[in-house]
Design an enzyme around this catalytic site. Structure first.
Site, PDB file in Angstrom:
ATOM      1  N   GLN A 240       0.845  -1.186   0.000  1.00  0.00           N
ATOM      2  CA  GLN A 240       0.000   0.000   0.000  1.00  0.00           C
ATOM      3  C   GLN A 240       0.885   1.243   0.000  1.00  0.00           C
ATOM      4  O   GLN A 240       1.994   1.229   0.518  1.00  0.00           O
ATOM      5  CB  GLN A 240      -0.919   0.034   1.239  1.00  0.00           C
ATOM      6  CG  GLN A 240      -1.894  -1.103   1.315  1.00  0.00           C
ATOM      7  CD  GLN A 240      -1.326  -2.308   2.038  1.00  0.00           C
ATOM      8  OE1 GLN A 240      -0.133  -2.503   2.137  1.00  0.00           O
ATOM      9  NE2 GLN A 240      -2.212  -3.156   2.537  1.00  0.00           N
ATOM     10  N   GLU A 241       0.373   2.309  -0.568  1.00  0.00           N
ATOM     11  CA  GLU A 241       1.160   3.539  -0.718  1.00  0.00           C
ATOM     12  C   GLU A 241       1.746   4.020   0.602  1.00  0.00           C
ATOM     13  O   GLU A 241       2.910   4.417   0.673  1.00  0.00           O
ATOM     14  CB  GLU A 241       0.291   4.634  -1.352  1.00  0.00           C
ATOM     15  CG  GLU A 241       1.074   5.853  -1.740  1.00  0.00           C
ATOM     16  CD  GLU A 241       0.236   6.843  -2.529  1.00  0.00           C
ATOM     17  OE1 GLU A 241       0.676   8.003  -2.655  1.00  0.00           O
ATOM     18  OE2 GLU A 241      -0.848   6.479  -3.013  1.00  0.00           O
TER      19      GLU A 241
END
Length: 143
Positions: free
Chosen positions: A79-80
């Site tokens: 995830q970012e």
């Protein structure tokens, strides 16, 4: 005497350990790759049901013995907000596997940006990097 025997035992039977990072965007198939690798290389490992694999929050660790080497895979969440933590693991790794979801054309440029950030890190100078184009066996959906 114990110290001598203990040292001899470790010298004869201890395996060289190598840490391999598995990186890529979320949903690229990093954890599935890790589970398939553990199933293939560990005789007694039954593996988890692949349909039960969920998004990795943090990291998953898997160990595979190949010959006289022990590979410790660190599957980091993609995830970012978790990508900013990847560089904390670079100093300890001996190799990187970067996984790309080859069916997700909309996120290829995002994956490219994350990959460029990984390979531009000075901490990874001289560290081998494998790029794995995952999900090539999935039939493309026509619209």
């Amino acid at each position: 005497m114990y110290t001598l025997l203990s040292g001899l035992y470790k010298y004869v039977f201890q395996k060289d350990e190598y840490c391999i990072l598995i990186l890529g965007l979320d949903n690229a198939g990093k954890t599935t790759f890790l589970e398939q690798s553990k199933t293939r290389f560990n005789r007694n490992y039954k593996g988890m049901n692949l349909s039960k694999i969920t998004t990795t929050v943090g990291l998953n660790i898997g160990t595979v013995d190949v010959g006289k080497a022990r590979l410790m895979f660190w599957d980091l969440g993609g995830q970012e907000e978790l990508q900013s933590l990847w560089d904390k693991y670079y100093a300890e790794c001996h190799g990187v596997i970067y996984v790309i979801d080859s069916t997700d054309e909309e996120r290829l440029s995002e994956s490219k940006q994350a990959f460029e950030k990984v390979v531009s890190s000075e901490s990874l100078d001289g560290v081998p990097v494998l790029v794995l184009a995952n999900k090539q066996d999935v039939e493309q959906r026509s619209t």
